[in-house]
Each structure stands twice: as structure tokens, then as C-alpha cells.
Design a protein around this motif. Structure first.
Motif, PDB file in Angstrom:
ATOM      1  N   VAL A 248       3.314  11.979   0.546  1.00  0.00           N
ATOM      2  CA  VAL A 248       2.123  11.135   0.667  1.00  0.00           C
ATOM      3  C   VAL A 248       2.317  10.166   1.827  1.00  0.00           C
ATOM      4  O   VAL A 248       3.406   9.604   1.993  1.00  0.00           O
ATOM      5  CB  VAL A 248       1.904  10.323  -0.631  1.00  0.00           C
ATOM      6  N   SER A 249       1.274   9.959   2.633  1.00  0.00           N
ATOM      7  CA  SER A 249       1.442   9.086   3.794  1.00  0.00           C
ATOM      8  C   SER A 249       0.406   7.976   3.843  1.00  0.00           C
ATOM      9  O   SER A 249      -0.609   8.018   3.155  1.00  0.00           O
ATOM     10  CB  SER A 249       1.333   9.896   5.081  1.00  0.00           C
ATOM     11  N   GLY A 250       0.681   6.990   4.665  1.00  0.00           N
ATOM     12  CA  GLY A 250      -0.285   5.952   4.970  1.00  0.00           C
ATOM     13  C   GLY A 250      -0.132   5.591   6.437  1.00  0.00           C
ATOM     14  O   GLY A 250       0.983   5.445   6.919  1.00  0.00           O
ATOM     15  N   GLN A 251      -1.247   5.488   7.148  1.00  0.00           N
ATOM     16  CA  GLN A 251      -1.170   5.176   8.571  1.00  0.00           C
ATOM     17  C   GLN A 251      -2.146   4.058   8.907  1.00  0.00           C
ATOM     18  O   GLN A 251      -3.285   4.071   8.457  1.00  0.00           O
ATOM     19  CB  GLN A 251      -1.498   6.428   9.379  1.00  0.00           C
ATOM     20  N   VAL A 252      -1.693   3.090   9.701  1.00  0.00           N
ATOM     21  CA  VAL A 252      -2.535   1.955  10.060  1.00  0.00           C
ATOM     22  C   VAL A 252      -2.365   1.666  11.545  1.00  0.00           C
ATOM     23  O   VAL A 252      -1.247   1.694  12.065  1.00  0.00           O
ATOM     24  CB  VAL A 252      -2.160   0.696   9.249  1.00  0.00           C
ATOM     25  N   GLU A 253      -3.487   1.412  12.217  1.00  0.00           N
ATOM     26  CA  GLU A 253      -3.428   0.990  13.614  1.00  0.00           C
ATOM     27  C   GLU A 253      -4.197  -0.314  13.756  1.00  0.00           C
ATOM     28  O   GLU A 253      -5.320  -0.434  13.286  1.00  0.00           O
ATOM     29  CB  GLU A 253      -4.056   2.049  14.520  1.00  0.00           C
ATOM     30  N   ARG A 254      -3.558  -1.305  14.371  1.00  0.00           N
ATOM     31  CA  ARG A 254      -4.207  -2.595  14.567  1.00  0.00           C
ATOM     32  C   ARG A 254      -3.859  -3.160  15.932  1.00  0.00           C
ATOM     33  O   ARG A 254      -2.830  -2.817  16.505  1.00  0.00           O
ATOM     34  CB  ARG A 254      -3.764  -3.593  13.487  1.00  0.00           C
ATOM     35  N   VAL A 255      -4.711  -4.076  16.392  1.00  0.00           N
ATOM     36  CA  VAL A 255      -4.437  -4.774  17.642  1.00  0.00           C
ATOM     37  C   VAL A 255      -4.033  -6.208  17.309  1.00  0.00           C
ATOM     38  O   VAL A 255      -4.659  -6.852  16.470  1.00  0.00           O
ATOM     39  CB  VAL A 255      -5.674  -4.785  18.559  1.00  0.00           C
ATOM     40  N   TYR A 256      -2.973  -6.684  17.931  1.00  0.00           N
ATOM     41  CA  TYR A 256      -2.477  -8.030  17.659  1.00  0.00           C
ATOM     42  C   TYR A 256      -2.469  -8.845  18.939  1.00  0.00           C
ATOM     43  O   TYR A 256      -2.067  -8.341  19.996  1.00  0.00           O
ATOM     44  CB  TYR A 256      -1.045  -7.974  17.109  1.00  0.00           C
ATOM     45  N   SER A 257      -2.904 -10.082  18.835  1.00  0.00           N
ATOM     46  CA  SER A 257      -2.747 -10.999  19.946  1.00  0.00           C
ATOM     47  C   SER A 257      -1.385 -11.664  19.793  1.00  0.00           C
ATOM     48  O   SER A 257      -1.060 -12.207  18.739  1.00  0.00           O
ATOM     49  CB  SER A 257      -3.846 -12.059  19.919  1.00  0.00           C
TER      50      SER A 257
ATOM     51  N   GLU B  42       3.915   1.266  19.795  1.00  0.00           N
ATOM     52  CA  GLU B  42       3.380  -0.003  20.262  1.00  0.00           C
ATOM     53  C   GLU B  42       2.939   0.161  21.709  1.00  0.00           C
ATOM     54  O   GLU B  42       3.708   0.593  22.552  1.00  0.00           O
ATOM     55  CB  GLU B  42       4.456  -1.080  20.166  1.00  0.00           C
ATOM     56  N   VAL B  43       1.673  -0.137  21.975  1.00  0.00           N
ATOM     57  CA  VAL B  43       1.148   0.012  23.326  1.00  0.00           C
ATOM     58  C   VAL B  43       0.533  -1.305  23.780  1.00  0.00           C
ATOM     59  O   VAL B  43      -0.470  -1.745  23.214  1.00  0.00           O
ATOM     60  CB  VAL B  43       0.056   1.108  23.381  1.00  0.00           C
TER      61      VAL B  43
ATOM     62  N   ARG C   7      -1.237  -3.082  20.812  1.00  0.00           N
ATOM     63  CA  ARG C   7      -1.781  -2.191  19.792  1.00  0.00           C
ATOM     64  C   ARG C   7      -0.602  -1.563  19.061  1.00  0.00           C
ATOM     65  O   ARG C   7       0.284  -0.998  19.686  1.00  0.00           O
ATOM     66  CB  ARG C   7      -2.621  -1.117  20.466  1.00  0.00           C
ATOM     67  N   VAL C   8      -0.573  -1.687  17.758  1.00  0.00           N
ATOM     68  CA  VAL C   8       0.556  -1.162  16.979  1.00  0.00           C
ATOM     69  C   VAL C   8       0.036  -0.117  16.002  1.00  0.00           C
ATOM     70  O   VAL C   8      -1.012  -0.315  15.377  1.00  0.00           O
ATOM     71  CB  VAL C   8       1.262  -2.291  16.193  1.00  0.00           C
TER      72      VAL C   8
END
Lengths: 519, 356
Positions: free
Chosen positions: A441-450, A488-489, A500-501
């Protein structure tokens, strides 16, 4: 023991796995309704292995839900509500959907005040009054599902969550899909992804109920899981929320099965079928994802899908001599009647493999007359096309392990340029169903951080926690969850240091998820 | 004079992708916006610089901000708002709009504002290609002031940078405001005269972009070689053909810098090409020998379809042809080279014009 089923275009495969051991396998033709094919594969398997008591769960890989998009059948009347004003007005929701699909879901869209900047500030406060008005309009129009998309919701999902609360309060029966749970940065693509999931919810409900019912009739009162396209699985309530995550789960199941059968975690998997060859890459044991936007039923989305390339070459590919060609036509499932080696009169890639001695099947006497030059040319041609495709999928010029699966893998010789090792695992013909049975089972999250308000480590830690929570929510055992990918970009042209992580976490099915819910 | 319609936009995207020399970013959102603007307000007339009237007032508009933010908070009519802001400030109305660069979304930004304002656009731009930095525009090289310049967001905010000591300063101040605006904004520069446009803009660029895209599409449809079609439309030559074997990327001070290694096939067999980029392709070497530098255009397209490949989409295994095109004349002068020659990018080498 886990029972894995993979519904392919031609065959439905079922396997029973006891840990790493294959207990039994069955192969039946796929049926149009999908469910009866699953039922007959499972009942054949149970007849063969003779036991149901120790089966803990059934995992099914099928892309049946997404076929409804192509057929535009049974789609729920669906609206899209964007939280963005005064931004993004020139490009309203559904702006580039094909007319047919847009009409099939009703095509109703709303734009209201809300949404965030890249650093989390509000574009404008959430306009609850406009949301409430929109919900009333939806109810008057008989809309049954709504996708909600907020600008930069992957940075801060609060506006989407608050909008969902307003909608639930006013219309508890309306199915709500939030974009931040459906995709990555890229407003239009993420919004499209949420809308596709929203309109497929009812089809997913009925398909899953159908599969559950037929398993019950076979005496299998165990939890059902669905394969998703990153090589992991999801429980049925998750699958009902995110039916589109099943798209392309066939190739990923094959790749996961190949990895499992060989122990290869990084390499290339070549799945040669009757008509086509799928080539994909394994990275840390999972299929590599496509980096570019993908179109589904003519709609651009940024769903993750496996980076798999197909070529029209398989065991049944027809060879023509003037002009020279192998494929794209194929005798497909008629191989055992139409190919020369089986007494037919069509020369196929398999016939040349039999004539060269590489493959032992059919009647070699029937292909003995083929000219050695012709056989050599066909062999070299097949080899070169697969080698080119393998090379396209590699990430560097280093040789990598290559795993061959699928019935057509007899076409290839014992070496492949670009391969450090060439492996043909046992049971390769049911690698897809094995991939389903062993899935985690997986979970994936992408978010942008300042990074003005926190460090990079804090950003990665936050995203990691969210990914682990997502995996646990999807049915993973928290104690076994591990992070398998962190990307991480840094954003270009943003001097304020935004990044962006993306984190992916994977774990085994939780024991609690293996207890069948009482309902 | 011609009219841009919705149907020209896909061709312009391919052409601007080729002329964008690896930079310019993803044209997708810009294309969609231009299409919507034309559906709402009609097609846009294109005038050659010489078709401008004597009292023409030509305003350059473009996007400023972060491409990654632009795919999320997609632009609206910011360029139109910036246009109105600068008109108000200088007390003059624009009679036509012009593009700052013929690469990526910036190539179509004036079409969006022009459709809304009912103005024509000029068949010319300030680069004749794409460049990574604001001051790298032929307008500024040949004495057109970069100020006053207006920057506008989607909320109704706008500022005017009244005067700066250099284009670099104008960019710094505009960017600071852009960040507050959410990293997506558009700018508009004070009007140019007909004489200034004729003297300082790279002519014919929108037509060239459209023709390049049209040639590629036609070649694809007819099963012809798209590379030949490109070179017939825009004189240049194939510098190298090969397979991408390595992409080395790093993001420094906001730019995507790096290098690209291509192993030769066919005519380039046994050779290796190395391309340095900073958003755009800067210098190409074959076996260590420089074969093409800025301001000449270094463009990678896929060998089979002629599709331009931006530096962000470069990856191992792609089969590409690297094409070289001579820079527009305005760049090959001492003034032009001082701003956009190899030394301006930190290379200790003189510009040797590409022989075609």
C-alpha cells in the motif's frame, strides 16, 4: 495467502501466493463485463488448489472503470468548482475537454473567490456564499458529483477542505472530489484529474460491488483490494474515491511481478505479448513514472502513470517479405491455429523463433522450409527493435539488468545489448497476477514550500509525514511503512527560494485492513 | 499584413519552440489563453514594421515570474492590465503591441492583450529567439529606454517603475513587485515609435514561427523529413545528429543551468557533442571544438518528428538533431555581442558567426 487477479485485454489471470511461493495459477479469457471473467478465473484457481480458508485477501487489477470514460457510459452528472477568483478567469474549468465527454457529464462549472499563492497567502478569502449558491444551482440541475479545485491547494488544502464542508452541509449526498488529493502542481491537469474521478465514482461503486458479490458467491468472504498504477494497491473505499488510479495497472503489475520473481529492483522489464511489447523501468522496485502530462479520453491530466512504452511487436506479429515488415498486424490469440508452426498459413515472428531453434513449440517440421537468411533476418530485426526500446527506457548508458516476461519472450536470444544480465523468471506468463497478489500500500504527496518560513529539512519532514499518513489512510500498516522516494526540485525564477517536494511511502497491508468490514 | 487565427496557434507553438533554443518554457498555457482570447474577442491583425503608421505607438508586453507558478496560478489578462497601466502613466494610447521574445508563452502574450484591446500586433520581437535575461533585448541594446515600465497582477494591482539606471535594475525592481504579486505577473514598456521599431526590433519573427510550424506539420502529414522542411523555411544547418546520453542539471540563482551530452549517430558517428545551457542553449562543442555559440541559435529537435525539445524535457535516450541558425543581424554587432555574445555569458571566447 493472497489471491491476485489481473484482467488483461485478452486473458484474465489469477494466482494464489503463499508468501513467495506460487500455489496455483489459472488463465481464462477476459469477458466484456469483467466480473464474470474474474469469477471464472478465481473458481478455476480454487478448484485447482482446493482451499479458501487460508486466503486473507483478494487483489484485482483492472482498468474497467476507466473504460467508461472512453465509452462515455454511466458517468455521473458532474460539476467543477474552482476556488481562484480573481485569478485564472480566462481559462475556466473543462476549457479543453472534448465536447462529447463534457456533454456526457453535463459540463457545469463555477468559479468563486478563494485559492492561494505559491507561498500560502490567500489570493482572496474563500467566498462561502458563492459556494452555497453554486450548490443550490447544482441541486436544481440534478448534479450528483462535484470536483473542487483551489489554486495552489497542494501548498495549502484548507480552502478546498472548507469548501467541501460547506458543500456537505448543504448537500450531504453530493459526491465531492478535492483536487489536492488527486494530482500535483498544475491547476488545469489536477482539476481535470479530480473531475474524472468525480464522474467515475458511481461506475466504480457498482463494479466493485459486482466483484465483491461474485467473490462472496465463491465463498471468499475476505477483503478486496484494487491494484493502482504505481504498483501498489488500495482498499475499495479508496478505489471508489480515486478510480482513475487504476489506469495502466496491467503493465505495472507485470513489472512488479517481474521484480518479485527475480529480485531485481533497478532495471528494465520487457513484457512481450502476442501483439505488442511493453517496456518499462524499475526504480527501487517500483515502475518509473512518466514525467510528462498524459491524456486520458482526450483530457490532459497530471496523474502519475507508469513510464511504459509499447511497440507493435509480439509473438503473433505477421512477417511479410515484400516489403519486409514484422507487425504491426498480429494473429493475436489465433496464434495456435493460424501460425505456420501450428498448421496455419500465416508466417509469424514465433515461426521464425521455432525455425531458428530458439523456441520449442508447435511442429518444427512445418517451418523447416523457411530460408535460413529469412529466419536470421527476422531474428536480428526483433532483437534490434527490442534493444532500441530498452535503450530508450534507460536513464544512463550503463548496462542494466533486463527481465523478460510474457509469452512472446521466446522471440529473443540469450543476450541483449545494453543488458548486464538477461533474466527469464519461472511463471513469467502470470507475472501480472503475481504483481497484483504481492502489492503493498502506498501514499504519495507533492507540495510546494516557501523556504522563507522554514528549512528544507522541515519541508521534507512535513511532506514525508503527509505521505505516510496518506499510505496509512489507504490501508497500510504504519509499523511497516517506509519512504521509498523523495524528490526535491527548487523552483526557477523564484528568488524567495521556493521548493517542490514529492515523497512516496509504502507499507504492507495493515492487519486491521484484512478484517472484512461488517456491513 | 495577415490575421492570426486560432488555427495558427499550434504552428506558432512549434516555430516558437524551435526559435526558443531550448528555453521559453512550456507553451501550453499560453496557447490555451491565446485561443480563449481569440474565441472571445476575435482574431488579431499582424502588421510588418513598415506597415505601421508614422504616429504609431508600439507597446511591448511580456510575462514575468516563475514558470512553475504559472502552471498553477495560470495567467489571466495581466498583460492587458499592464498595457492600460502604462498608457495611463504616459498619457498615450498604444496603436499596436509587440512581443519581447519569440519563444514559449511570451511569443503569444501580445496576442492575448491585443485581442482584448482590439489592437494589431507587430510582426517582430525583441530577441528573434529566446534569452534568459530581461536586459537581453534588441530594443534596449539600441537605445530604447526600458522605463517607464508597468507591472500588473490579476487582482487589480499595478506599479510603474518610473526610471532606472539600467535594464538590469528595471528587472530587479519589477521582479521584487512580482514576488509580492504571487510570482505571476505581466509587464508593459512605454511606447516605441515606428522608427524605433524598424531600427531595433527583429523583424518577421511571428511569420517565421508560424511558417516553421506549418512546414513541420506538413512534412509530418506527408511523411517527409521535417528537418529538411525546417531548413528550407529558415536557412541554417544540421550541426549534429545523435542520442542524448547525459543531462547534467543544476538550478543556480534562479536559472536552470547545466549541460547536455549527445553521442553521434549517422553523419556524426564517433563524435560527441556537448551543449551548455542557461535556460537556453548557449554553446555547442563537438569533440571539444566550439561549433556554435550565442547569439546564434542552437536548437534541438527530435529526429523523427521535428518536435523542438526544451532543456527541461531533455532526457537520456532521446534521438535529436541539433540545428544551428545564424543570429539576427542586430545581435552580431559589437553592441549586440556585448549583451548577448559568448563573453556576456562568461565564456572566454570570441563570437565566430555560424557559416551556413
Amino acid at each position: 495467502m493472497f489471491l491476485g487477479v489481473d484482467v488483461g485485454g485478452t486473458n484474465t489471470d489469477a494466482v494464489l501466493m503463499d508468501g513467495r511461493r506460487l500455489v496455483g495459477a489459472a488463465k481464462v479469457p477476459t469477458t466484456i463485463d469483467v466480473t464474470s471473467g474474474i469469477a471464472s478465473a478465481v473458481s478455476e484457481l480454487l478448484a485447482q488448489t482446493g482451499r479458501t480458508d487460508s486466503i486473507e485477501a483478494v487483489v484485482v487489477g483492472t482498468t474497467h472503470f476507466t473504460n467508461a470514460l472512453l465509452e462515455r457510459a454511466n458517468l455521473a452528472p458532474t460539476a467543477v468548482m474552482r476556488l481562484s477568483l480573481p485569478a485564472t478567469e480566462l481559462l475556466p474549468p473543462l476549457v479543453e475537454w472534448p465536447d462529447g465527454l463534457k456533454n456526457a457529464i453535463g459540463g457545469q462549472t463555477y468559479m468563486v473567490g478563494g485559492g492561494n499563492e505559491f507561498d500560502g497567502r490567500e489570493i482572496s478569502p474563500l467566498n462561502r456564499q458563492d459556494i452555497a449558491d453554486a450548490v443550490r444551482d447544482m441541486q436544481a440541475r440534478g448534479i450528483r458529483a462535484v470536483a473542487v479545485s483551489g489554486v495552489f491547494s497542494p501548498v495549502d488544502p484548507a480552502h478546498e477542505d472548507q469548501a467541501a464542508a460547506v458543500i456537505h452541509g448543504a448537500a450531504p449526498d453530493l459526491r465531492v472530489c478535492l483536487s489536492h488529493q488527486n494530482g500535483r502542481i498544475g491547476l488545469l491537469e489536477r482539476e481535470n484529474a479530480a473531475a474524472l474521478n468525480a464522474c467515475l465514482g458511481e461506475v466504480a461503486d457498482s463494479t466493485i460491488q459486482g466483484i465483491e458479490r461474485s467473490l462472496e458467491m465463491l465463498g471468499l468472504n475476505v477483503p478486496l483490494f484494487m491494484s493502482q498504477n504505481d504498483g501498489t494497491l488500495m482498499d475499495t473505499s479508496f478505489a471508489r474515491q480515486f478510480p482513475v488510479l487504476t489506469i495502466s495497472s496491467g503493465p505495472t503489475n507485470s513489472m512488479r511481478g517481474a521484480a518479485y520473481l527475480t529480485g531485481v529492483t533497478d532495471g528494465i522489464v520487457v513484457d512481450i505479448g502476442g501483439t505488442s511489447t511493453d517496456v518499462g523501468a524499475l526504480v527501487r522496485g517500483f515502475p518509473r513514472e512518466s514525467a510528462v502530462a498524459v491524456e486520458l479520453a482526450g483530457v490532459r491530466t497530471n496523474f502519475r502513470i507508469p513510464d511504459v512504452e509499447s511497440i507493435a511487436l509480439g509473438g503473433g506479429s505477421v512477417i511479410s517479405q515484400d516489403p519486409w515488415s514484422i507487425g504491426p498486424e498480429s494473429v493475436g490469440y489465433r496464434l495456435t491455429t493460424d501460425a505456420l508452426a501450428f498448421g496455419g498459413d500465416t508466417m509469424t515472428a514465433t515461426d521464425c523463433a521455432v525455425a531458428s531453434g530458439a523456441a520449442r513449440l508447435g511442429n518444427p517440421g512445418r517451418v523447416a522450409h523457411l530460408a535460413p537468411e529469412l529466419v536470421a533476418r527476422a531474428t536480428a530485426d526483433v532483437q534490434a527493435r527490442v534493444e532500441t526500446q530498452v535503450d530508450r527506457m534507460k536513464l544512463s548508458r550503463d548496462d542494466v539488468p533486463v527481465v523478460l516476461v510474457g509469452g512472446g519472450s521466446i522471440l529473443l536470444g540469450d543476450s541483449l545489448s545494453g543488458a548486464s544480465r538477461l533474466m527469464r523468471p519461472e511463471h513469467a506468463d502470470v507475472a501480472n497476477a503475481i504483481g497484483a497478489a504481492i502489492a503493498q500500500v502506498s501514499g504519495q504527496v507533492e507540495r510546494v514550500y516557501s523556504l522563507d518560513s522554514g528549512t528544507r529539512d522541515e519541508a521534507v519532514a512535513d511532506c514525508t509525514a503527509a505521505a505516510i499518513a496518506r499510505a496509512t489512510e489507504a490501508g497500510a500498516d504504519r509499523a511497516t511503512v517506509e519512504v521509498v522516494d523523495v524528490e526535491e526540485v527548487p523552483l526557477t525564477y523564484v528568488p524567495s527560494n521556493a521548493t517542490r517536494v514529492r515523497v512516496k511511502a509504502v507499507g504492507d497491508i495493515a492487519p486491521s485492513a484484512l478484517r472484512r468490514p461488517q456491513n | 499584413m495577415w490575421t492570426v487565427t486560432e488555427d495558427d496557434l499550434p504552428n506558432i507553438a512549434i516555430g516558437a519552440g524551435i526559435l526558443g533554443t531550448g528555453g521559453g518554457g512550456n507553451p501550453y498555457i499560453g496557447q490555451l489563453r491565446a485561443r480563449q482570447a481569440m474565441r472571445q474577442w476575435g482574431p488579431v491583425t499582424v502588421l510588418s514594421p513598415h506597415e505601421l503608421s508614422d504616429d504609431a505607438r508600439v507597446i511591448c508586453v511580456g510575462g514575468i515570474g516563475a514558470p512553475t507558478v504559472g502552471i498553477e496560478k495560470v495567467r489571466d489578462l495581466q498583460s492587458y492590465h499592464a498595457l492600460r497601466a502604462i498608457e495611463d502613466f504616459v498619457g498615450e494610447k498604444a496603436t499596436a503591441l509587440i512581443s519581447n521574445e519569440i519563444g514559449g508563452s511570451n511569443s503569444v502574450e501580445p496576442l492575448i492583450a491585443a485581442a482584448k484591446a482590439g489592437l494589431p500586433v507587430v510582426d517582430a520581437d525583441g530577441m528573434g529567439r529566446a534569452f534568459p535575461e530581461f536586459q537581453m533585448k534588441t530594443f534596449f541594446v539600441y537605445g530604447v529606454p526600458c522605463c517607464p515600465m508597468a507591472v500588473a497582477d490579476e487582482k487589480g494591482n499595478s506599479i510603474v517603475v518610473r526610471e532606472t539606471i539600467s535594464p538590469v535594475w528595471a528587472e530587479k525592481l519589477a521582479r521584487a513587485a512580482t514576488i509580492q504579486m504571487g510570482c505571476v505577473a505581466c509587464y508593459a514598456v512605454a511606447p516605441m515609435t515606428r522608427e524605433q521599431v524598424i531600427r531595433t526590433a527583429v523583424p518577421n519573427s511571428l511569420t517565421l514561427a508560424r511558417n516553421l510550424g506549418h512546414a513541420v506539420q506538413r512534412a509530418r502529414d506527408a511523411g517527409h523529413d521535417p528537418l529538411e522542411a525546417i531548413l528550407e523555411t529558415c536557412p541554417g544547418r544540421i550541426l549534429f545528429t545523435g542520442k542524448v546520453v547525459d543531462v547534467d542539471r543544476r538550478t543556480t540563482s534562479g536559472f536552470a543551468r547545466g549541460s547536455l551530452t549527445i553521442e553521434g549517430i549517422d553523419a556524426s558517428h564517433d563524435q560527441v557533442m556537448l551543449i551548455d545551457f542557461q535556460n537556453e542553449n548557449l554553446v555547442a562543442r563537438v569533440d571539444g571544438q566550439i561549433v556554435c555559440t550565442v547569439p546564434d541559435l542552437i536548437c534541438a529537435v527530435t529526429t523523427d518528428t521535428g518536435e523542438p525539445v526544451t532543456t527541461e524535457l531533455m532526457r537520456y535516450g532521446l534521438r535529436v538533431a541539433v540545428l544551428g541558425f545564424p543570429a539576427p543581424e542586430l545581435w552580431s554587432t559589437p553592441e549586440g555581442l556585448a549583451v548577448a555574445g559568448p563573453r556576456a555569458f562568461g565564456y572566454d571566447t570570441d563570437y565566430v558567426p555560424l557559416a551556413v
